[in-house]
Design a protein around this motif. Structure first.
Motif, PDB file in Angstrom:
ATOM      1  N   VAL A 123      42.110  43.408  46.234  1.00 49.86           N
ATOM      2  CA  VAL A 123      42.736  42.465  47.165  1.00 49.86           C
ATOM      3  C   VAL A 123      43.490  41.410  46.346  1.00 49.86           C
ATOM      4  O   VAL A 123      43.441  41.404  45.122  1.00 49.86           O
ATOM      5  N   SER A 124      44.167  40.506  47.043  1.00 56.26           N
ATOM      6  CA  SER A 124      44.800  39.392  46.337  1.00 56.26           C
ATOM      7  C   SER A 124      43.718  38.399  45.902  1.00 56.26           C
ATOM      8  O   SER A 124      42.629  38.340  46.474  1.00 56.26           O
ATOM      9  N   ARG A 163      46.535  40.815  42.089  1.00 60.18           N
ATOM     10  CA  ARG A 163      45.586  41.759  42.669  1.00 60.18           C
ATOM     11  C   ARG A 163      44.333  41.824  41.804  1.00 60.18           C
ATOM     12  O   ARG A 163      44.402  41.984  40.578  1.00 60.18           O
ATOM     13  N   VAL A 164      43.176  41.704  42.430  1.00 57.63           N
ATOM     14  CA  VAL A 164      41.898  41.669  41.716  1.00 57.63           C
ATOM     15  C   VAL A 164      40.891  42.568  42.431  1.00 57.63           C
ATOM     16  O   VAL A 164      41.064  42.928  43.593  1.00 57.63           O
ATOM     17  N   VAL A 165      39.813  42.894  41.721  1.00 55.06           N
ATOM     18  CA  VAL A 165      38.800  43.814  42.240  1.00 55.06           C
ATOM     19  C   VAL A 165      37.709  43.038  42.976  1.00 55.06           C
ATOM     20  O   VAL A 165      37.235  41.999  42.504  1.00 55.06           O
ATOM     21  N   VAL A 166      37.314  43.546  44.126  1.00 52.73           N
ATOM     22  CA  VAL A 166      36.235  42.940  44.912  1.00 52.73           C
ATOM     23  C   VAL A 166      34.896  43.238  44.243  1.00 52.73           C
ATOM     24  O   VAL A 166      34.634  44.378  43.824  1.00 52.73           O
ATOM     25  N   TYR A 167      34.049  42.228  44.133  1.00 55.78           N
ATOM     26  CA  TYR A 167      32.759  42.382  43.469  1.00 55.78           C
ATOM     27  C   TYR A 167      31.893  43.404  44.205  1.00 55.78           C
ATOM     28  O   TYR A 167      31.612  43.263  45.406  1.00 55.78           O
ATOM     29  N   GLN A 168      31.481  44.440  43.498  1.00 52.67           N
ATOM     30  CA  GLN A 168      30.619  45.506  44.020  1.00 52.67           C
ATOM     31  C   GLN A 168      31.163  46.121  45.312  1.00 52.67           C
ATOM     32  O   GLN A 168      30.411  46.578  46.171  1.00 52.67           O
ATOM     33  N   PRO A 207      24.380  32.851  42.802  1.00 53.07           N
ATOM     34  CA  PRO A 207      24.408  34.317  42.907  1.00 53.07           C
ATOM     35  C   PRO A 207      25.758  34.859  42.444  1.00 53.07           C
ATOM     36  O   PRO A 207      26.802  34.253  42.682  1.00 53.07           O
ATOM     37  N   LYS A 208      25.744  35.985  41.770  1.00 53.39           N
ATOM     38  CA  LYS A 208      26.985  36.600  41.334  1.00 53.39           C
ATOM     39  C   LYS A 208      27.805  37.031  42.541  1.00 53.39           C
ATOM     40  O   LYS A 208      27.245  37.425  43.561  1.00 53.39           O
ATOM     41  N   PRO A 209      29.124  36.896  42.453  1.00 55.09           N
ATOM     42  CA  PRO A 209      29.939  36.532  41.287  1.00 55.09           C
ATOM     43  C   PRO A 209      30.289  35.036  41.228  1.00 55.09           C
ATOM     44  O   PRO A 209      31.221  34.662  40.515  1.00 55.09           O
ATOM     45  N   LEU A 210      29.589  34.195  41.976  1.00 49.00           N
ATOM     46  CA  LEU A 210      29.884  32.760  41.988  1.00 49.00           C
ATOM     47  C   LEU A 210      29.519  32.128  40.649  1.00 49.00           C
ATOM     48  O   LEU A 210      28.629  32.597  39.936  1.00 49.00           O
ATOM     49  N   ASN A 247      39.891  53.654  39.924  1.00 47.22           N
ATOM     50  CA  ASN A 247      38.433  53.759  39.789  1.00 47.22           C
ATOM     51  C   ASN A 247      37.722  53.690  41.134  1.00 47.22           C
ATOM     52  O   ASN A 247      36.513  53.499  41.202  1.00 47.22           O
ATOM     53  N   ASN A 248      38.515  53.817  42.206  1.00 51.06           N
ATOM     54  CA  ASN A 248      37.979  53.765  43.563  1.00 51.06           C
ATOM     55  C   ASN A 248      37.344  52.407  43.873  1.00 51.06           C
ATOM     56  O   ASN A 248      36.394  52.318  44.648  1.00 51.06           O
ATOM     57  N   GLU A 249      37.877  51.357  43.258  1.00 48.61           N
ATOM     58  CA  GLU A 249      37.412  49.992  43.518  1.00 48.61           C
ATOM     59  C   GLU A 249      38.343  49.313  44.518  1.00 48.61           C
ATOM     60  O   GLU A 249      39.561  49.529  44.491  1.00 48.61           O
TER      61      GLU A 249
END
Length: 441
Positions: A375-376, A345-350, A76-79, A370-372
């Motif tokens: 997190v680290s 810093r990266v964006v959390v999936y959905q 399942p995404k994002p795996l 972008n209101n995303e």
């Protein structure tokens, strides 16, 4: 406690046997245990493919396989799905008499399952790219358990089965497994969050250099005269970097199959497990972690003066085997970086934060333009894999009732054998009576 256990089961010799492992004779309790000969490289690749859940038939043998090997995996995404890469040996490799190392071209790494967080999958691919002639095997939790269970039948590892009730899940089990897998198959072990830098290539593992040479100079081979503890005419049988305490790096090390230091490391672990004071609060680093590997390293080198405190070098130890330890605590990340880029810093999936660990809910969340949710990278790995740090995992295991043993490891073994635990008052009385008499003698 030790005397009570030995009275009940006199063959217990936890961690006290430092004989050469290939000279050991099975004890009376292990006469029926099977012999396990050292495997050839092709046999090891076939067995590892079966062990890790991606079996190959001999009819499918080719020069290299790097796909799903007939075992597609839908994650399942994002795996991201991760598979073994098998590189079959050529006749030239099998018959080579000029190799500088006896360490087979196999690399092992492990995680919960083959569906990796999106930030860990590139690490496995990086090792495949950097070590193109190495087979890369991914061991999930089921593969780890299978190997441990199989090796409980080995006559020289009888303690593995006996002490298993004292081994906690997670870090302690993986500590044991990483030594077992190298003892059985040989090769390289690396933590999955390690990232090899461009300067770190496979040919460096087989090179021999003195502790006086500059390890940052691309491991330039040296023609200097060897001292008593250097053996440049012998192939390298084991290899590691140096950790932050100048010990052999447990997060990355390599050995030939059945290496005496691997056997001694297991024996050190067994002794420390047996003498563990509280199974609910194990001192993992000391018991099965880098402390155990370092003790075996010193024993393997016969405690030669100053060797295990040097920046690095190649040293001859037990059975005339050569061990190369590279670098020092000051330059441990020159070749391999652990927890690579984890602070990014990266964006959390959905924007799904449902699996955000409770210990990381403060001071880790932010919103970008972008209101995303951002997190680290470390936190995103924990979220996607639904895992926590091993220190917290130990506490959760007890709180959730998944680990029901208490007290010393010896007391746990007594409970399993139906031997009544002596009371604290009895222990104190026996201690007060025993110590003065020993001092008198």
């Amino acid at each position: 406690l030790d005397a009570l256990l030995r009275q009940h089961d006199p063959v217990l010799v936890f961690g006290n046997n430092y004989m050469k492992h290939n000279d050991m004779q099975p004890t009376s309790s292990s006469q029926t245990r099977r012999k396990n000969p050292t495997l050839g490289l092709s046999e090891a690749l076939m067995e590892l493919s079966q062990l890790t859940g991606e079996p190959l038939s001999r009819s499918s043998v080719n020069t290299a396989s790097n796909g799903d090997n007939g075992h597609p995996l839908d994650c399942p995404k994002p795996l991201v799905a991760t598979h073994n890469r098998v590189v079959w040996p050529s006749d030239e490799l099998n018959n080579s008499s000029t190799t500088t190392t006896t360490i087979p071209p196999i690399l092992h790494t492990s995680f919960l399952n083959r569906c990796l967080p999106q930030d860990l999958a590139p690490h496995v691919q990086r090792w495949k790219d950097q070590f193109p002639q190495h087979s890369v095997f991914f061991h999930d939790d089921e593969a780890v358990d299978r190997l441990i269970q199989e090796m409980m039948d080995w006559p020289e590892l009888m303690e593995l089965s006996e002490l298993s009730p004292c081994v906690r899940k997670g870090a302690m089990k993986i500590d044991l497994w990483r030594v077992l897998v190298l003892y059985r198959y040989g090769g390289i072990y690396t933590d999955i969050d390690n990232w090899p830098l461009d300067v770190f290539t496979p040919n460096l593992i087989g090179r021999v250099f003195t502790n006086n040479s500059n390890p940052t100079n691309n491991f330039t081979d040296t023609n200097t005269t060897t001292s008593d503890h250097l053996a440049m005419e012998l192939p390298v049988s084991a290899f590691s970097l140096s950790d932050a305490s100048n010990r052999p790096s447990q997060w990355f090390f390599a050995m030939e199959p059945r290496h005496p230091m691997a056997y001694m490391t297991l024996q050190v672990m067994f002794r420390k497990l047996y003498n563990m004071a509280d199974v609910t609060k194990p001192k993992v680093v000391f018991t099965t972690g880098p402390g155990a590997l370092n003790e075996a390293y010193m024993r393997f080198l016969y405690h030669q003066p100053n060797i295990y405190d040097t920046m690095g070098g190649c040293f001859r130890g037990m059975q005339n085997k050569v061990y190369c330890k590279i670098g020092s605590a000051n330059d441990q990340s020159t070749w391999v970086k652990g927890s690579y880029d984890y602070s990014k810093r990266v964006v959390v999936y959905q924007n799904d934060t449902s699996n955000l660990p409770s210990t990381e809910k403060q001071h880790v969340l932010e919103l970008n333009e972008n209101n995303e949710t951002v997190v680290s990278k470390r936190t995103r790995i924990h979220m996607e894999a639904n895992v926590v740090h091993w220190t917290l995992a130990l506490l959760q295991e007890v709180e959730n009732g998944e680990f029901n043993h208490t007290g010393r490891c010896q007391e746990v073994l007594m409970d399993i054998r139906g031997i009544p635990r002596p009371s604290k008052i009895q222990n104190q009385k026996e201690t007060s009576e025993t110590i003065p008499s020993q001092r008198g003698k």
